[in-house]
Scaffold this motif. Structure first.
Motif, mmCIF file in Angstrom:
data_model
loop_
_atom_site.group_PDB
_atom_site.id
_atom_site.type_symbol
_atom_site.label_atom_id
_atom_site.label_comp_id
_atom_site.label_asym_id
_atom_site.label_seq_id
_atom_site.Cartn_x
_atom_site.Cartn_y
_atom_site.Cartn_z
ATOM 1 N N UNK A 250 -18.262 -24.069 63.755
ATOM 2 C CA UNK A 250 -17.454 -22.862 63.854
ATOM 3 C C UNK A 250 -17.652 -22.036 62.594
ATOM 4 N N UNK A 251 -17.109 -20.838 62.585
ATOM 5 C CA UNK A 251 -17.364 -19.905 61.485
ATOM 6 C C UNK A 251 -16.213 -19.833 60.485
ATOM 7 N N UNK A 252 -15.213 -20.685 60.629
ATOM 8 C CA UNK A 252 -14.015 -20.560 59.789
ATOM 9 C C UNK A 252 -14.019 -21.446 58.551
ATOM 10 N N UNK A 253 -15.123 -22.131 58.296
ATOM 11 C CA UNK A 253 -15.220 -22.972 57.114
ATOM 12 C C UNK A 253 -14.617 -24.350 57.333
ATOM 13 N N UNK A 254 -15.054 -25.300 56.528
ATOM 14 C CA UNK A 254 -14.554 -26.684 56.598
ATOM 15 C C UNK A 254 -13.470 -26.936 55.557
ATOM 16 N N UNK A 255 -13.526 -26.193 54.475
ATOM 17 C CA UNK A 255 -12.545 -26.254 53.393
ATOM 18 C C UNK A 255 -12.280 -24.816 52.938
ATOM 19 N N UNK A 256 -11.456 -24.652 51.920
ATOM 20 C CA UNK A 256 -11.247 -23.315 51.399
ATOM 21 C C UNK A 256 -10.846 -23.345 49.930
ATOM 22 N N UNK A 257 -11.153 -22.252 49.262
ATOM 23 C CA UNK A 257 -10.664 -22.014 47.913
ATOM 24 C C UNK A 257 -9.457 -21.092 48.004
ATOM 25 N N UNK A 258 -8.400 -21.428 47.276
ATOM 26 C CA UNK A 258 -7.257 -20.539 47.111
ATOM 27 C C UNK A 258 -7.280 -20.066 45.665
ATOM 28 N N UNK A 259 -7.317 -18.767 45.469
ATOM 29 C CA UNK A 259 -7.347 -18.190 44.123
ATOM 30 C C UNK A 259 -6.008 -17.483 43.904
ATOM 31 N N UNK A 260 -5.153 -18.094 43.086
ATOM 32 C CA UNK A 260 -3.799 -17.568 42.864
ATOM 33 C C UNK A 260 -3.685 -17.014 41.448
ATOM 34 N N UNK A 261 -3.177 -15.803 41.337
ATOM 35 C CA UNK A 261 -3.067 -15.117 40.044
ATOM 36 C C UNK A 261 -1.611 -14.860 39.691
ATOM 37 N N UNK A 262 -1.249 -15.133 38.437
ATOM 38 C CA UNK A 262 0.133 -14.893 37.997
ATOM 39 C C UNK A 262 0.340 -13.426 37.661
#
Length: 262
Positions: A250-262
């Motif tokens: 599928x095209x939705x990725x197997x994992x993901x990065x979350x980039x959170x900024x304060x």
């Protein structure tokens, strides 16, 4: 003894920092060389050490003493701290960046942990940045591992915090912006975590590989492992596995990065 104290023995037999993941972490952190970076739930320090070798002032913190014993054999220059993410032993604004790789589902108090991470990040310039490498439940339900180890995978999926819940907790903790980036397993992946064998299914037939994956080490029933491995082996021999793999793409990725900024 905690789970990671148990699997920490021999853990690095199959686990190492994947160069591609390290490069992406550095790109997403977007901080200059020499910046202080906290690796939350660092485990045996594979990614902590890699980030330090890439030029960051990396610090590793983990609750498992066994994991940290292994980490200390990799670098005497990196500070390794036995501590809980929900009560970090650092002053406010001590770090310019933080990472958490494949460990969100092991945080015992995620809301407190996120608040603590936000507290120790220095957001005075472009904002302190936390980069998490994790998975979404929807992604995990598409893993072909579900066909062979359904009960263990269901437990692993339930253990993974829902993405919307994680986003809510990050917002409550003071992170003002969170960007999601899907990531897919490659055949060359060096860090043998849960779905690392997506294109190398024979890996799951090796008990040493399974021993370094918490789903197999802690959640799977031995009888289900035996049945699943037997079926997988038969499907590899017959060629049926190719159909299973094709159906999981599928095209939705197997994992993901979350980039959170304060």
């Amino acid at each position: 003894m905690t789970l990671y104290d148990q699997i920490g023995v021999g853990y690095d037999t199959t686990r190492s920092a994947d160069p591609g993941i390290v490069r992406r972490l550095l790109d997403l952190l977007a901080v200059p060389a020499g910046s202080w970076c906290l690796d939350v739930a660092c485990g045996t320090g594979n990614y902590t050490t890699a980030l330090a070798e890439a030029g960051l002032q990396a610090v590793g913190v983990d609750v498992s003493r066994q994991m940290l014993r292994s980490a200390r054999t990799k670098s005497m220059a990196v500070p390794w701290v036995n501590g809980d993410a929900a009560a970090l032993p650092y002053a406010d604004a001590s770090f310019q960046a933080a990472v958490c790789t494949m460990a969100l589902h092991h945080l015992r108090q995620p809301e407190r942990a996120f608040r603590e991470i936000a507290r120790v990040l220095d957001g005075s310039h472009d904002g302190g940045r936390l980069v998490c490498f994790t998975a979404d439940r929807a992604q995990m339900r598409r893993y072909w591992l579900v066909d062979y180890f359904p009960d263990a995978m269901e437990q692993a999926i339930r253990q993974m915090p829902p993405l919307d819940q994680t986003l809510t907790l990050l917002d409550r903790a003071g992170f003002t912006r969170v960007v999601r980036e899907p990531w897919s397993v490659t055949p060359e992946l060096q860090d043998l975590f849960l779905y690392a064998g997506k294109y190398r299914p024979e890996l799951y037939l090796d008990s040493r590989v399974r021993a370094g994956i918490s789903t197999f080490a802690n959640l799977a029933d031995p009888a289900e492992i035996e049945r699943g491995c037997s079926r997988l082996s038969a499907d590899l021999t017959s060629g049926r596995f190719a159909d299973i793999l094709r159906a999981s793409e599928h095209a939705d990725g197997d994992y993901l990065f979350l980039v959170a900024t304060t």
